[in-house]
Design a protein around this motif. Structure first.
Motif, mmCIF file in Angstrom:
data_model
loop_
_atom_site.group_PDB
_atom_site.id
_atom_site.type_symbol
_atom_site.label_atom_id
_atom_site.label_comp_id
_atom_site.label_asym_id
_atom_site.label_seq_id
_atom_site.Cartn_x
_atom_site.Cartn_y
_atom_site.Cartn_z
ATOM 1 N N HIS A 90 0.827 -1.201 0.000
ATOM 2 C CA HIS A 90 0.000 0.000 0.000
ATOM 3 C C HIS A 90 0.864 1.255 0.000
ATOM 4 O O HIS A 90 1.946 1.273 0.580
ATOM 5 N N ALA A 91 0.377 2.303 -0.635
ATOM 6 C CA ALA A 91 1.140 3.545 -0.735
ATOM 7 C C ALA A 91 1.384 4.154 0.635
ATOM 8 O O ALA A 91 2.445 4.722 0.879
ATOM 9 N N GLU A 92 0.419 4.025 1.567
ATOM 10 C CA GLU A 92 0.603 4.642 2.885
ATOM 11 C C GLU A 92 1.624 3.896 3.737
ATOM 12 O O GLU A 92 2.079 4.412 4.736
ATOM 13 N N HIS A 93 1.989 2.674 3.335
ATOM 14 C CA HIS A 93 2.979 1.909 4.086
ATOM 15 C C HIS A 93 4.302 1.782 3.323
ATOM 16 O O HIS A 93 5.093 0.898 3.606
ATOM 17 N N ARG A 94 4.510 2.640 2.356
ATOM 18 C CA ARG A 94 5.752 2.604 1.596
ATOM 19 C C ARG A 94 6.936 2.960 2.491
ATOM 20 O O ARG A 94 8.007 2.414 2.358
ATOM 21 N N PHE A 95 6.715 3.876 3.426
ATOM 22 C CA PHE A 95 7.743 4.285 4.369
ATOM 23 C C PHE A 95 7.450 3.683 5.730
ATOM 24 O O PHE A 95 6.301 3.460 6.082
ATOM 25 N N TRP A 96 8.497 3.438 6.498
ATOM 26 C CA TRP A 96 8.298 2.972 7.862
ATOM 27 C C TRP A 96 7.973 4.143 8.779
ATOM 28 O O TRP A 96 7.222 3.996 9.740
ATOM 29 N N PHE A 97 8.556 5.301 8.494
ATOM 30 C CA PHE A 97 8.376 6.492 9.320
ATOM 31 C C PHE A 97 7.933 7.657 8.438
ATOM 32 O O PHE A 97 8.698 8.103 7.591
ATOM 33 N N PRO A 98 6.715 8.166 8.622
ATOM 34 C CA PRO A 98 6.277 9.310 7.819
ATOM 35 C C PRO A 98 6.878 10.605 8.365
ATOM 36 O O PRO A 98 7.282 10.677 9.531
#
Length: 85
Positions: free
Chosen positions: A2-10
């Motif tokens: 998912h795009a919102e979980h592409r990064f571990w830390f926003p």
């Protein structure tokens, strides 16, 4: 993925830096960091070995920051909008 979980830390919404993790890997990293700080305190009590404790804590913090830079969004000043200013 998912795009919102592409990064571990926003990136934080206000200010500079990173917010709470959005992926399980980020939470695991944060838990390891807390564990490292607890281990520093147990192995190098600040009352007996203050400089060694501070060096250990600083080392753990540097590793956390490096992981955040590697697996987090690019940090920048945010003022509540979607775009950095």
């Amino acid at each position: 993925m998912h795009a919102e979980h592409r990064f571990w830390f926003p990136a934080k919404r206000y200010g500079w830096g990173w917010g709470l993790p959005v992926a399980w890997q980020g939470w695991a990293t944060l838990a390891l960091y807390v564990g490292a700080l607890l281990a520093c305190g147990a192995l190098l009590p600040p009352a007996r070995h203050p400089m060694a404790f501070y060096a250990c804590a600083a080392g753990a913090t540097v590793v956390l920051i490096l992981v955040c830079r590697w697996k987090g969004e690019k940090p920048g000043w945010q003022w509540g909008g979607d775009q950095p200013r």
